[in-house]
Enzyme design. Sequence first.
Site, mmCIF file in Angstrom:
data_model
loop_
_atom_site.group_PDB
_atom_site.id
_atom_site.type_symbol
_atom_site.label_atom_id
_atom_site.label_comp_id
_atom_site.label_asym_id
_atom_site.label_seq_id
_atom_site.Cartn_x
_atom_site.Cartn_y
_atom_site.Cartn_z
ATOM 1 N N SER A 222 -60.283 43.568 3.929
ATOM 2 C CA SER A 222 -60.557 44.284 5.170
ATOM 3 C C SER A 222 -59.326 45.085 5.544
ATOM 4 O O SER A 222 -58.256 44.507 5.790
ATOM 5 C CB SER A 222 -60.884 43.286 6.289
ATOM 6 O OG SER A 222 -60.667 43.915 7.531
ATOM 7 N N HIS B 135 -63.617 46.712 2.680
ATOM 8 C CA HIS B 135 -64.364 46.316 3.872
ATOM 9 C C HIS B 135 -63.791 47.085 5.068
ATOM 10 O O HIS B 135 -62.603 46.977 5.375
ATOM 11 C CB HIS B 135 -64.216 44.808 4.063
ATOM 12 C CG HIS B 135 -64.979 44.250 5.213
ATOM 13 N ND1 HIS B 135 -66.319 43.904 5.132
ATOM 14 C CD2 HIS B 135 -64.611 43.971 6.487
ATOM 15 C CE1 HIS B 135 -66.720 43.427 6.291
ATOM 16 N NE2 HIS B 135 -65.708 43.458 7.137
ATOM 17 N N ASP C 154 -63.894 47.659 8.990
ATOM 18 C CA ASP C 154 -64.324 47.071 10.264
ATOM 19 C C ASP C 154 -64.396 48.150 11.329
ATOM 20 O O ASP C 154 -63.370 48.722 11.715
ATOM 21 C CB ASP C 154 -63.344 45.969 10.679
ATOM 22 C CG ASP C 154 -63.534 44.732 9.837
ATOM 23 O OD1 ASP C 154 -64.676 44.261 9.725
ATOM 24 O OD2 ASP C 154 -62.536 44.240 9.273
ATOM 25 N N MET D 150 -65.308 49.013 15.078
ATOM 26 C CA MET D 150 -65.454 48.335 16.377
ATOM 27 C C MET D 150 -65.430 49.358 17.509
ATOM 28 O O MET D 150 -64.662 50.322 17.452
ATOM 29 C CB MET D 150 -64.297 47.352 16.584
ATOM 30 C CG MET D 150 -64.086 46.374 15.450
ATOM 31 S SD MET D 150 -62.817 45.174 15.882
ATOM 32 C CE MET D 150 -62.672 44.282 14.319
ATOM 33 N N HIS E 63 -68.748 47.580 8.192
ATOM 34 C CA HIS E 63 -69.193 46.463 9.037
ATOM 35 C C HIS E 63 -69.215 46.979 10.468
ATOM 36 O O HIS E 63 -68.178 47.088 11.118
ATOM 37 C CB HIS E 63 -68.208 45.285 8.859
ATOM 38 C CG HIS E 63 -68.496 44.115 9.730
ATOM 39 N ND1 HIS E 63 -67.603 43.068 9.898
ATOM 40 C CD2 HIS E 63 -69.576 43.798 10.476
ATOM 41 C CE1 HIS E 63 -68.109 42.170 10.707
ATOM 42 N NE2 HIS E 63 -69.315 42.594 11.083
ATOM 43 N N MET F 7 -69.509 46.791 14.046
ATOM 44 C CA MET F 7 -69.473 45.893 15.216
ATOM 45 C C MET F 7 -69.559 46.782 16.443
ATOM 46 O O MET F 7 -68.597 46.957 17.195
ATOM 47 C CB MET F 7 -68.171 45.069 15.192
ATOM 48 C CG MET F 7 -68.195 43.987 14.126
ATOM 49 S SD MET F 7 -66.554 43.338 13.755
ATOM 50 C CE MET F 7 -66.034 44.555 12.554
ATOM 51 N N MET G 234 -70.524 35.863 9.805
ATOM 52 C CA MET G 234 -69.215 35.875 10.460
ATOM 53 C C MET G 234 -68.720 34.437 10.564
ATOM 54 O O MET G 234 -69.405 33.576 11.120
ATOM 55 C CB MET G 234 -69.312 36.463 11.866
ATOM 56 C CG MET G 234 -69.439 37.964 11.950
ATOM 57 S SD MET G 234 -68.176 38.931 11.088
ATOM 58 C CE MET G 234 -66.639 38.303 11.746
ATOM 59 N N ASP H 68 -67.087 36.574 6.210
ATOM 60 C CA ASP H 68 -66.040 37.406 6.810
ATOM 61 C C ASP H 68 -65.337 36.653 7.932
ATOM 62 O O ASP H 68 -65.957 36.326 8.945
ATOM 63 C CB ASP H 68 -66.712 38.685 7.352
ATOM 64 C CG ASP H 68 -65.725 39.690 7.908
ATOM 65 O OD1 ASP H 68 -64.505 39.482 7.782
ATOM 66 O OD2 ASP H 68 -66.196 40.696 8.483
HETATM 67 C C1 DX5 Z 1 -63.245 40.514 12.297
HETATM 68 C C2 DX5 Z 1 -63.492 41.372 11.090
HETATM 69 C C3 DX5 Z 1 -62.949 40.841 9.828
HETATM 70 C C4 DX5 Z 1 -61.466 40.648 9.800
HETATM 71 C C5 DX5 Z 1 -61.146 39.603 8.784
HETATM 72 O O1 DX5 Z 1 -64.018 40.976 13.336
HETATM 73 O O2 DX5 Z 1 -64.882 41.571 10.908
HETATM 74 O O3 DX5 Z 1 -63.359 41.654 8.741
HETATM 75 O O4 DX5 Z 1 -60.759 41.807 9.494
HETATM 76 O O5 DX5 Z 1 -59.799 39.334 8.872
HETATM 77 P P1 DX5 Z 1 -59.205 37.930 8.425
HETATM 78 O O6 DX5 Z 1 -59.448 37.785 6.967
HETATM 79 O O7 DX5 Z 1 -57.756 38.068 8.774
HETATM 80 O O8 DX5 Z 1 -59.897 36.869 9.236
HETATM 81 ZN ZN ZN Z 2 -65.541 42.581 9.037
#
Ligand code: DX5
Ligand code: ZN
Length: 221
Positions: A10, A35, A37, A39, A68, A70, A139, A177
Amino acid sequence: MSRIVKIAPSILSADFVRLAEEIKAAEDAGVDILHLDIMDGHFVPNITIGPAVVEAIRKITNLPLGGHLMICEPDKFLKDFISAGADFLTVHVEAAIHLHRTIHYIKEREIKAGISLNPATPLWTLDNILNDVDLVLIMSVNPGFGGQVFITSMLEKIKTLRKLIDFKGYNAMIEVDGGVKLDNAQSIAKAGVDILVIGSAFFGSGNYREFMKQLRENLSS
Ligand code: DX5
Ligand code: ZN
């Protein structure tokens, strides 16, 4: 059954000032997927990147890009992320009101469609859509931030989902994840995972090649 687990760093935990170098180094270390993220500050209490950054990343790597999402109202942004070059888009079941429509919109654009479940969201929310998706993202932390601790009760959830997918003969992959580290990767993978997302442990390791070597060893032991 032992399955080949794909590794998806990620970039949330990458050095954004040197993002192109970080991605190149991850690629050289032999990762399988990037990956991303995404948000929006509403669905989760953090804001990250949008389609413009995904498009820029697309130009510098051939790795598959897993977005991903969010975000609230994901339908509004699907087109932009697809045009930007995402290969997978995963929406949260908690955020998508017309989930069937959303999943089929993504699939019709010939990229892979996934559904993500927050830790407290039960598996039965997938009952009427599981056969339609390419991917279920479990998650294993509450979404919003990297560097959190894996919620151990998610192991049972993953095992149950694995059994369900196999029993029904469906094709959905399972992605996990949050909180995945070198020392818990094997037990998580053994629960029946296809893709492991690793953020802070990967980018915090300092040596991505060495990290991947160690990870592959741990996964095969
Ligand atoms: C959290 C993200 C993850 C995050 C994982 O909301 O969706 O992808 O980056 O990070 P680690 O591996 O540090 O938990
Ligand atoms: Zn993620």
